[in-house]
Design a protein around this motif. Structure first.
Motif, PDB file in Angstrom:
ATOM      1  N   MET A 249      20.588   3.684  54.668  1.00 32.61           N
ATOM      2  CA  MET A 249      21.331   3.675  55.907  1.00 32.61           C
ATOM      3  C   MET A 249      21.728   5.094  56.315  1.00 32.61           C
ATOM      4  SD  MET A 249      25.107   2.106  56.758  1.00 32.61           S
ATOM      5  CE  MET A 249      24.837   0.659  55.813  1.00 32.61           C
ATOM      6  N   PHE A 250      22.233   5.912  55.379  1.00 39.00           N
ATOM      7  CA  PHE A 250      22.690   7.254  55.696  1.00 39.00           C
ATOM      8  C   PHE A 250      21.603   8.302  55.469  1.00 39.00           C
ATOM      9  CE2 PHE A 250      26.940   6.329  56.598  1.00 39.00           C
ATOM     10  CZ  PHE A 250      27.405   5.416  55.683  1.00 39.00           C
ATOM     11  N   GLY A 251      20.612   8.015  54.710  1.00 41.62           N
ATOM     12  CA  GLY A 251      19.611   9.004  54.342  1.00 41.62           C
ATOM     13  C   GLY A 251      19.530   9.093  52.835  1.00 41.62           C
ATOM     14  N   LEU A 252      18.444   9.607  52.362  1.00 42.38           N
ATOM     15  CA  LEU A 252      18.226   9.666  50.931  1.00 42.38           C
ATOM     16  C   LEU A 252      18.684  10.996  50.363  1.00 42.38           C
ATOM     17  CD1 LEU A 252      14.667   8.113  50.847  1.00 42.38           C
ATOM     18  CD2 LEU A 252      16.827   6.979  50.372  1.00 42.38           C
ATOM     19  N   PHE A 253      19.070  10.973  49.121  1.00 41.75           N
ATOM     20  CA  PHE A 253      19.438  12.181  48.417  1.00 41.75           C
ATOM     21  C   PHE A 253      19.100  11.996  46.956  1.00 41.75           C
ATOM     22  CE2 PHE A 253      23.081  10.964  45.879  1.00 41.75           C
ATOM     23  CZ  PHE A 253      23.432   9.766  46.452  1.00 41.75           C
ATOM     24  N   LYS A 254      19.089  13.094  46.236  1.00 37.93           N
ATOM     25  CA  LYS A 254      18.861  13.035  44.803  1.00 37.93           C
ATOM     26  C   LYS A 254      20.208  13.182  44.117  1.00 37.93           C
ATOM     27  CE  LYS A 254      14.305  15.015  45.263  1.00 37.93           C
ATOM     28  NZ  LYS A 254      13.472  16.171  45.059  1.00 37.93           N
TER      29      LYS A 254
ATOM     30  N   SER B   8      37.396  18.580  48.180  1.00 39.70           N
ATOM     31  CA  SER B   8      36.148  18.575  48.953  1.00 39.70           C
ATOM     32  C   SER B   8      34.955  18.265  48.057  1.00 39.70           C
ATOM     33  CB  SER B   8      35.953  19.892  49.703  1.00 39.70           C
ATOM     34  OG  SER B   8      35.942  20.997  48.833  1.00 39.70           O
ATOM     35  N   ALA B   9      34.976  18.727  46.813  1.00 37.69           N
ATOM     36  CA  ALA B   9      33.912  18.370  45.871  1.00 37.69           C
ATOM     37  C   ALA B   9      33.958  16.867  45.580  1.00 37.69           C
ATOM     38  CB  ALA B   9      34.041  19.175  44.583  1.00 37.69           C
ATOM     39  N   GLN B  10      35.163  16.315  45.450  1.00 32.30           N
ATOM     40  CA  GLN B  10      35.300  14.865  45.257  1.00 32.30           C
ATOM     41  C   GLN B  10      34.783  14.114  46.483  1.00 32.30           C
ATOM     42  OE1 GLN B  10      39.372  13.867  44.385  1.00 32.30           O
ATOM     43  NE2 GLN B  10      39.452  15.206  42.596  1.00 32.30           N
ATOM     44  N   ALA B  11      35.041  14.658  47.666  1.00 31.88           N
ATOM     45  CA  ALA B  11      34.578  14.016  48.903  1.00 31.88           C
ATOM     46  C   ALA B  11      33.059  14.003  48.976  1.00 31.88           C
ATOM     47  CB  ALA B  11      35.163  14.725  50.118  1.00 31.88           C
ATOM     48  N   VAL B  12      32.418  15.095  48.564  1.00 31.88           N
ATOM     49  CA  VAL B  12      30.950  15.125  48.541  1.00 31.88           C
ATOM     50  C   VAL B  12      30.438  14.027  47.615  1.00 31.88           C
ATOM     51  CG1 VAL B  12      28.916  16.460  47.845  1.00 31.88           C
ATOM     52  CG2 VAL B  12      30.726  17.560  49.164  1.00 31.88           C
ATOM     53  N   LYS B  13      31.046  13.907  46.438  1.00 34.74           N
ATOM     54  CA  LYS B  13      30.633  12.865  45.493  1.00 34.74           C
ATOM     55  C   LYS B  13      30.843  11.475  46.086  1.00 34.74           C
ATOM     56  CE  LYS B  13      31.361  10.928  40.882  1.00 34.74           C
ATOM     57  NZ  LYS B  13      31.105   9.608  41.377  1.00 34.74           N
ATOM     58  N   ALA B  14      31.981  11.246  46.738  1.00 32.70           N
ATOM     59  CA  ALA B  14      32.253   9.946  47.360  1.00 32.70           C
ATOM     60  C   ALA B  14      31.225   9.647  48.445  1.00 32.70           C
ATOM     61  CB  ALA B  14      33.666   9.914  47.937  1.00 32.70           C
ATOM     62  N   CYS B  15      30.893  10.639  49.250  1.00 32.30           N
ATOM     63  CA  CYS B  15      29.880  10.445  50.295  1.00 32.30           C
ATOM     64  C   CYS B  15      28.552  10.047  49.684  1.00 32.30           C
ATOM     65  CB  CYS B  15      29.722  11.714  51.128  1.00 32.30           C
ATOM     66  SG  CYS B  15      31.139  12.095  52.164  1.00 32.30           S
ATOM     67  N   ARG B  16      28.187  10.716  48.599  1.00 28.05           N
ATOM     68  CA  ARG B  16      26.946  10.376  47.912  1.00 28.05           C
ATOM     69  C   ARG B  16      27.005   8.951  47.359  1.00 28.05           C
ATOM     70  NH1 ARG B  16      25.714  15.940  44.520  1.00 28.05           N
ATOM     71  NH2 ARG B  16      25.061  17.170  46.309  1.00 28.05           N
ATOM     72  N   ASP B  17      28.170   8.553  46.837  1.00 26.42           N
ATOM     73  CA  ASP B  17      28.334   7.189  46.331  1.00 26.42           C
ATOM     74  C   ASP B  17      28.146   6.161  47.441  1.00 26.42           C
ATOM     75  OD1 ASP B  17      28.805   8.226  43.804  1.00 26.42           O
ATOM     76  OD2 ASP B  17      30.985   7.903  43.880  1.00 26.42           O
ATOM     77  N   PHE B  18      28.503   6.548  48.684  1.00 25.16           N
ATOM     78  CA  PHE B  18      28.306   5.663  49.842  1.00 25.16           C
ATOM     79  C   PHE B  18      26.861   5.699  50.332  1.00 25.16           C
ATOM     80  CE2 PHE B  18      32.964   6.610  50.864  1.00 25.16           C
ATOM     81  CZ  PHE B  18      33.414   5.412  50.332  1.00 25.16           C
ATOM     82  N   GLY B  19      26.053   6.598  49.771  1.00 24.10           N
ATOM     83  CA  GLY B  19      24.652   6.696  50.155  1.00 24.10           C
ATOM     84  C   GLY B  19      24.358   7.758  51.192  1.00 24.10           C
ATOM     85  N   ALA B  20      25.336   8.611  51.474  1.00 22.95           N
ATOM     86  CA  ALA B  20      25.141   9.656  52.485  1.00 22.95           C
ATOM     87  C   ALA B  20      24.609  10.928  51.840  1.00 22.95           C
ATOM     88  CB  ALA B  20      26.458   9.942  53.193  1.00 22.95           C
TER      89      ALA B  20
END
Length: 116
Positions: free
Chosen positions: A1-6, A82-94
């Motif tokens: 939905m948000f895009g793929l990431f590694k 902000s590092a935690q926010a990046v991780k949370a975004c990744r957990d949401f699939g962004a």
């Protein structure tokens, strides 16, 4: 939905100068994840306040829509949230990978402008 990431992709640290340039050229959308009271007291012009405590998949979708083609960059006071926010975004699939290294404190140490 948000895009793929590694998942193993490290967080990309951006310097205050890089973020300042990105804001001026409108290639970045700065997401300030501090609490509203912190944001209201002083913030970086052009930043959008989305507190880490309120970060959700729905809130993130709204931020991504507002970002359009700009790169989203997370920012807090010193870099931890902000590092935690990046991780949370990744957990949401962004596919969010960037944050302001050293946060708002590093921005101010660099002598860059803020809004009070």
């Amino acid at each position: 939905m948000f895009g793929l990431f590694k998942p193993q992709t490290p967080i990309t640290n951006l310097s205050p100068a890089e973020v300042h340039t990105g804001l001026q050229t409108k290639t970045l959308l700065l997401i300030d994840v501090r609490q509203p009271s912190e944001f209201e007291a002083e913030h970086i012009e052009g930043a959008v306040n989305l507190p880490l405590s309120r970060l959700s998949s729905e809130a993130l979708q709204t931020a991504i829509a507002a970002a359009e083609a700009r790169t989203m960059v997370m920012q807090c006071l010193a870099g931890g949230r902000s590092a935690q926010a990046v991780k949370a975004c990744r957990d949401f699939g962004a596919a969010v990978e960037h944050h302001l290294q050293g946060g708002f404190n590093s921005w101010k140490r660099a002598g860059l402008p803020t809004i009070r």
